[in-house]
Write an enzyme that holds these catalytic residues in place. Sequence first.
Site, PDB file in Angstrom:
ATOM      1  N   CYS A 111       0.989  -1.217   0.112  1.00 40.50           N
ATOM      2  CA  CYS A 111      -0.005  -0.006   0.091  1.00 40.50           C
ATOM      3  C   CYS A 111       0.933   1.383   0.015  1.00 40.50           C
ATOM      4  O   CYS A 111       1.849   1.393   0.989  1.00 40.50           O
ATOM      5  CB  CYS A 111      -0.844   0.054   1.139  1.00 40.50           C
ATOM      6  SG  CYS A 111      -1.458   1.509   1.751  1.00 40.50           S
ATOM      7  N   CYS A 115      -4.257   7.181  -1.288  1.00 42.76           N
ATOM      8  CA  CYS A 115      -5.339   7.250  -2.212  1.00 42.76           C
ATOM      9  C   CYS A 115      -6.434   7.710  -1.300  1.00 42.76           C
ATOM     10  O   CYS A 115      -7.484   8.285  -1.712  1.00 42.76           O
ATOM     11  CB  CYS A 115      -5.736   5.728  -2.847  1.00 42.76           C
ATOM     12  SG  CYS A 115      -4.273   4.871  -3.298  1.00 42.76           S
ATOM     13  N   THR A 202      -4.025   4.953   7.270  1.00 43.17           N
ATOM     14  CA  THR A 202      -3.141   4.570   6.351  1.00 43.17           C
ATOM     15  C   THR A 202      -2.255   5.896   6.219  1.00 43.17           C
ATOM     16  O   THR A 202      -2.853   6.892   5.719  1.00 43.17           O
ATOM     17  CB  THR A 202      -3.762   4.174   5.349  1.00 43.17           C
ATOM     18  OG1 THR A 202      -4.432   2.990   5.383  1.00 43.17           O
ATOM     19  CG2 THR A 202      -2.702   4.144   3.994  1.00 43.17           C
ATOM     20  N   GLU A 268      -0.366   2.061   9.137  1.00 41.03           N
ATOM     21  CA  GLU A 268      -1.496   2.260   9.670  1.00 41.03           C
ATOM     22  C   GLU A 268      -1.286   2.355  11.295  1.00 41.03           C
ATOM     23  O   GLU A 268      -0.340   2.004  11.777  1.00 41.03           O
ATOM     24  CB  GLU A 268      -2.692   1.173   9.896  1.00 41.03           C
ATOM     25  CG  GLU A 268      -3.030   0.866   8.617  1.00 41.03           C
ATOM     26  CD  GLU A 268      -2.275  -0.412   7.681  1.00 41.03           C
ATOM     27  OE1 GLU A 268      -1.343  -0.899   8.586  1.00 41.03           O
ATOM     28  OE2 GLU A 268      -2.337  -0.285   6.474  1.00 41.03           O
ATOM     29  N   HIS A 303     -13.224   5.322  -3.538  1.00 41.54           N
ATOM     30  CA  HIS A 303     -12.148   4.696  -2.885  1.00 41.54           C
ATOM     31  C   HIS A 303     -12.338   3.166  -3.052  1.00 41.54           C
ATOM     32  O   HIS A 303     -11.384   2.630  -2.949  1.00 41.54           O
ATOM     33  CB  HIS A 303     -12.314   4.702  -1.350  1.00 41.54           C
ATOM     34  CG  HIS A 303     -11.010   4.335  -0.644  1.00 41.54           C
ATOM     35  ND1 HIS A 303      -9.906   5.172  -1.147  1.00 41.54           N
ATOM     36  CD2 HIS A 303     -10.726   3.845   0.410  1.00 41.54           C
ATOM     37  CE1 HIS A 303      -8.978   4.451  -0.348  1.00 41.54           C
ATOM     38  NE2 HIS A 303      -9.501   3.925   0.639  1.00 41.54           N
ATOM     39  N   TYR A 307      -9.174   0.365  -5.224  1.00 39.94           N
ATOM     40  CA  TYR A 307      -8.641  -0.890  -5.021  1.00 39.94           C
ATOM     41  C   TYR A 307      -8.240  -1.733  -6.016  1.00 39.94           C
ATOM     42  O   TYR A 307      -7.612  -2.776  -5.816  1.00 39.94           O
ATOM     43  CB  TYR A 307      -9.830  -1.669  -3.723  1.00 39.94           C
ATOM     44  CG  TYR A 307      -9.610  -1.257  -2.508  1.00 39.94           C
ATOM     45  CD1 TYR A 307      -9.850  -0.025  -2.099  1.00 39.94           C
ATOM     46  CD2 TYR A 307      -8.792  -1.917  -1.672  1.00 39.94           C
ATOM     47  CE1 TYR A 307      -9.725   0.507  -0.746  1.00 39.94           C
ATOM     48  CE2 TYR A 307      -8.629  -1.801  -0.257  1.00 39.94           C
ATOM     49  CZ  TYR A 307      -9.191  -0.479  -0.015  1.00 39.94           C
ATOM     50  OH  TYR A 307      -8.768  -0.137   1.468  1.00 39.94           O
ATOM     51  N   CYS A 309      -5.474  -0.736  -7.010  1.00 39.55           N
ATOM     52  CA  CYS A 309      -4.126  -1.037  -6.499  1.00 39.55           C
ATOM     53  C   CYS A 309      -3.733  -2.432  -6.029  1.00 39.55           C
ATOM     54  O   CYS A 309      -2.498  -2.655  -6.365  1.00 39.55           O
ATOM     55  CB  CYS A 309      -3.860  -0.202  -5.149  1.00 39.55           C
ATOM     56  SG  CYS A 309      -4.716  -0.868  -3.798  1.00 39.55           S
ATOM     57  N   GLU A 457      -6.508  -5.394   4.624  1.00 41.17           N
ATOM     58  CA  GLU A 457      -6.987  -4.103   4.093  1.00 41.17           C
ATOM     59  C   GLU A 457      -8.122  -4.361   2.986  1.00 41.17           C
ATOM     60  O   GLU A 457      -9.001  -3.543   2.741  1.00 41.17           O
ATOM     61  CB  GLU A 457      -5.788  -3.574   3.496  1.00 41.17           C
ATOM     62  CG  GLU A 457      -6.100  -1.851   3.216  1.00 41.17           C
ATOM     63  CD  GLU A 457      -5.030  -0.992   3.183  1.00 41.17           C
ATOM     64  OE1 GLU A 457      -3.829  -1.432   2.806  1.00 41.17           O
ATOM     65  OE2 GLU A 457      -5.210   0.232   3.631  1.00 41.17           O
TER      66      GLU A 457
HETATM   67  C1  LIG Z   1      -5.362  -1.848   6.724  1.00 44.25           C
HETATM   68  C2  LIG Z   1      -6.431  -0.944   6.840  1.00 44.25           C
HETATM   69  C3  LIG Z   1      -6.356   0.612   6.567  1.00 44.25           C
HETATM   70  C4  LIG Z   1      -7.326   1.349   6.597  1.00 44.25           C
HETATM   71  N1  LIG Z   1      -7.093   2.553   6.149  1.00 44.25           N
HETATM   72  C5  LIG Z   1      -7.949   3.548   6.462  1.00 44.25           C
HETATM   73  C6  LIG Z   1      -7.876   4.954   6.314  1.00 44.25           C
HETATM   74  O1  LIG Z   1      -6.802   5.444   5.762  1.00 44.25           O
HETATM   75  N2  LIG Z   1      -8.646   5.765   6.516  1.00 44.25           N
HETATM   76  C7  LIG Z   1      -9.903   5.476   7.170  1.00 44.25           C
HETATM   77  O2  LIG Z   1     -10.747   6.338   7.592  1.00 44.25           O
HETATM   78  N3  LIG Z   1     -10.094   4.052   7.397  1.00 44.25           N
HETATM   79  C8  LIG Z   1      -9.228   3.122   7.143  1.00 44.25           C
HETATM   80  N4  LIG Z   1      -9.391   1.711   7.201  1.00 44.25           N
HETATM   81  C9  LIG Z   1     -10.614   1.361   7.924  1.00 44.25           C
HETATM   82  C10 LIG Z   1     -11.711   0.758   7.217  1.00 44.25           C
HETATM   83  O3  LIG Z   1     -12.615   1.537   6.489  1.00 44.25           O
HETATM   84  C11 LIG Z   1     -12.389   0.027   8.412  1.00 44.25           C
HETATM   85  O4  LIG Z   1     -11.678  -1.172   8.792  1.00 44.25           O
HETATM   86  C12 LIG Z   1     -13.731  -0.399   7.948  1.00 44.25           C
HETATM   87  O5  LIG Z   1     -14.796   0.450   7.581  1.00 44.25           O
HETATM   88  C13 LIG Z   1     -14.457  -1.523   8.998  1.00 44.25           C
HETATM   89  O6  LIG Z   1     -14.463  -0.906  10.217  1.00 44.25           O
HETATM   90  P1  LIG Z   1     -13.693  -1.779  11.640  1.00 44.25           P
HETATM   91  O7  LIG Z   1     -12.584  -2.122  11.125  1.00 44.25           O
HETATM   92  O8  LIG Z   1     -13.990  -0.601  12.586  1.00 44.25           O
HETATM   93  O9  LIG Z   1     -14.708  -2.970  11.621  1.00 44.25           O
HETATM   94  P2  LIG Z   1     -15.931  -3.341  12.433  1.00 44.25           P
HETATM   95  O10 LIG Z   1     -16.916  -2.047  12.533  1.00 44.25           O
HETATM   96  O11 LIG Z   1     -15.570  -3.708  13.831  1.00 44.25           O
HETATM   97  O12 LIG Z   1     -16.599  -4.451  11.845  1.00 44.25           O
HETATM   98  C14 LIG Z   1     -16.368  -5.727  11.946  1.00 44.25           C
HETATM   99  C15 LIG Z   1     -17.668  -6.671  11.520  1.00 44.25           C
HETATM  100  O13 LIG Z   1     -18.959  -6.162  11.993  1.00 44.25           O
HETATM  101  C16 LIG Z   1     -19.854  -5.849  11.302  1.00 44.25           C
HETATM  102  N5  LIG Z   1     -20.493  -4.700  11.751  1.00 44.25           N
HETATM  103  C17 LIG Z   1     -19.978  -3.510  12.047  1.00 44.25           C
HETATM  104  N6  LIG Z   1     -21.048  -2.743  12.474  1.00 44.25           N
HETATM  105  C18 LIG Z   1     -22.012  -3.085  12.488  1.00 44.25           C
HETATM  106  C19 LIG Z   1     -23.338  -2.735  12.566  1.00 44.25           C
HETATM  107  N7  LIG Z   1     -23.699  -1.641  12.979  1.00 44.25           N
HETATM  108  N8  LIG Z   1     -24.392  -3.687  12.217  1.00 44.25           N
HETATM  109  C20 LIG Z   1     -24.047  -4.947  11.687  1.00 44.25           C
HETATM  110  N9  LIG Z   1     -22.729  -5.496  11.464  1.00 44.25           N
HETATM  111  C21 LIG Z   1     -21.663  -4.390  11.841  1.00 44.25           C
HETATM  112  C22 LIG Z   1     -18.952  -5.398  10.014  1.00 44.25           C
HETATM  113  O14 LIG Z   1     -19.756  -5.707   8.696  1.00 44.25           O
HETATM  114  C23 LIG Z   1     -17.779  -6.459  10.007  1.00 44.25           C
HETATM  115  O15 LIG Z   1     -18.321  -7.591   9.538  1.00 44.25           O
HETATM  116  C24 LIG Z   1      -8.427   0.761   7.078  1.00 44.25           C
HETATM  117  C25 LIG Z   1      -8.498  -0.482   7.410  1.00 44.25           C
HETATM  118  C26 LIG Z   1      -7.604  -1.389   7.349  1.00 44.25           C
HETATM  119  C27 LIG Z   1      -7.770  -2.892   7.991  1.00 44.25           C
HETATM  120  S1  SF4 Z   2      -6.410   2.415  -2.346  1.00 46.26           S
HETATM  121 FE1  SF4 Z   2      -4.727   0.671  -2.382  1.00 46.26          FE
HETATM  122  S2  SF4 Z   2      -2.591   1.594  -2.152  1.00 46.26           S
HETATM  123 FE2  SF4 Z   2      -4.326   3.018  -2.230  1.00 46.26          FE
HETATM  124  S3  SF4 Z   2      -4.427   3.582  -0.036  1.00 46.26           S
HETATM  125 FE3  SF4 Z   2      -5.915   2.089  -0.336  1.00 46.26          FE
HETATM  126  S4  SF4 Z   2      -4.972   0.340   0.099  1.00 46.26           S
HETATM  127 FE4  SF4 Z   2      -3.361   1.703   0.000  1.00 46.26          FE
END
Ligand SMILES: Cc1cc2nc3c(=O)[nH]c(=O)nc-3n(C[C@H](O)[C@H](O)[C@H](O)COP(=O)(O)OP(=O)(O)OC[C@H]3O[C@@H](n4cnc5c(N)ncnc54)[C@H](O)[C@@H]3O)c2cc1C
Ligand code: SF4
Length: 520
Positions: A111, A115, A202, A268, A303, A307, A309, A457
């Site tokens: 990554c 983006c 990220t 992250e 966004h 992906y 990417c 991710e």
């Molecule tokens: C490597 C990585 C990079 C990331 N980078 C960014 C970033 O740069 N900026 C950013 O803003 N975010 C970033 N994210 C966040 C990403 O958008 C979230 O991980 C994603 O939205 C899921 O939220 P959570 O991780 O809190 O999971 P959770 O909300 O805990 O979800 C876990 C599970 O529970 C379910 N769930 C959650 N809430 C509910 C509900 N109310 N009802 C029913 N089911 C539910 C989900 O569907 C999922 O299956 C990143 C995530 C990762 C893993």
């Molecule tokens: S789109 Fe791909 S490379 Fe770009 S920030 Fe997200 S995971 Fe990283």
Amino acid sequence: MATVKDDARGSQQAPIRTGAEYIESLRGRDLTIYLLGERVDEPVDHPVIRPSINAVAKTYDLAVEDPELGGAVSPYTGGRINRFLHIATSPEDLVMQNKMQRRLGQLTGTCFQRCVGMDAFNSLHSVTFEIDEAHDTGYHERFVDFVGMTQQNGYVVGGAMTDVKGDRSKAPHEQDDPDMFVHVTRRTEEGVYVRGAKAHQTGCINSHWMIIMPTLRLGESDRDFAIVGAVPVDAEGITYIYGRQSCDTRAMEGGDIDAGNAKFSGQEAMVIFDDVFIPNERIFMDGEFEFAAMLVERFTCYHRRSYVCKSGVGDALIGAAAAIADYNGVERASHIRDKLVEMTHLNETIYSTGIAASYQASQMKSGVYMSDDMIANVCKHHVTKMPYEIGRLAQDLAGGLMVTAPSQKELDHPEIGETVRKYLKGRTEVSAEDRVRVLRLIENMTMGRNAVGYLTESMHGAGSPQAQRIQIARQMQLDFKKALAKSLAGISDEAADEVSGDLADYMAKVFSPVAPSCDE
Ligand SMILES: Cc1cc2nc3c(=O)[nH]c(=O)nc-3n(C[C@H](O)[C@H](O)[C@H](O)COP(=O)(O)OP(=O)(O)OC[C@H]3O[C@@H](n4cnc5c(N)ncnc54)[C@H](O)[C@@H]3O)c2cc1C
Ligand code: SF4
């Protein structure tokens, strides 16, 4: 365009152009960062953090080496800027974003972190415009001014959307602790103070600015959570808690084999905002809760097709799988060839849907182009599955040595090294070291540091799988499809072409000859 004050690095600095200049721009910022239980004095020199900085540096070098792919001409400054800071003025701009993302995935195998900011820029362009229309506010001009300032300076901008969220069944205002969602704690004549934490951010430490945005649909009682604003990464009151990645401490062991991809990684962190000040000129939404859902949906629309990417990273993984088959002497076996074909098929499916979402774009009222929401969601939904299957096939071709190989220290050991290398040989003409290197790369991408970006991710970034299914369900136009079926089956009197006369919503975009305007 208005002259803008550069309050992240002091004014009158030359724009950051190259990867080397970018790396220098990150030095000496005195950020509060915790990693492995310790404060990090200078992230640029930290062995765990540096590979993630190198990945962002590639986004600068690409723009220098291939300006058509990595750069664009800004409508605001009139000059050539990095494509990650560009507002899309045509469907072609969106397509070029995807091509750049695939290339950077190939070059870094991870990554490259820019983006989220790019997609936040493009979504905020239309949302700020439409808030102004509804509320007679001045957000759009402020936002465009901010965009111009970042373009003039060549900054990295991170997008901070995901709150820590606490109890997922409760709205922000219902949480026992309001800090589970970033919110305004105090308002003054000059601006607002915000408190809370954003998770999984990220590239945040590798950025110059961060844009804070709400993470979900908000109601009237959530007004204080409806805040969008830009803060410098080194703003007072911000603490970064670095996220651990699988096998990350291999970067601290010396040597460059065991890390698998010693040069590049993602990043992250959790970002804690302890009453951080946002001045009025950097606030792009404050209290207009009814626009939070629009922002989240538009951001994810961009966004989820970013992906692609993963197709660039997938190219590198397919290459590693083909190389290990070659090193093992089995590259001609029909099942190996077939598995490489399957991996390529899956990888190109991701790319195809991403790029289709960009081609089938619409122009928003503000003038920015937005990708197609249905296909962007299909793209991201593929990404929650296909990299896992590509990774499984790569592990199949790798063989068990990928997880049982000794360390570089044994390979280089004065007493046992020669014997170890003898027994790690595959084909005679390939060195044991090269064989282990490619195995470590596959380990890195499917279960090590860069599996964070390639797999998990892919699952959760830009929203977990269910979030895409909801968007797909909203747009699947079942009544229209049922009417078609009933016409063909002779159940209804309506001819199929009369049914087609009702083409609307997603179908209207499918059959539109040119990029339509969403808002007409
Ligand atoms: C490597 C990585 C990079 C990331 N980078 C960014 C970033 O740069 N900026 C950013 O803003 N975010 C970033 N994210 C966040 C990403 O958008 C979230 O991980 C994603 O939205 C899921 O939220 P959570 O991780 O809190 O999971 P959770 O909300 O805990 O979800 C876990 C599970 O529970 C379910 N769930 C959650 N809430 C509910 C509900 N109310 N009802 C029913 N089911 C539910 C989900 O569907 C999922 O299956 C990143 C995530 C990762 C893993
Ligand atoms: S789109 Fe791909 S490379 Fe770009 S920030 Fe997200 S995971 Fe990283």
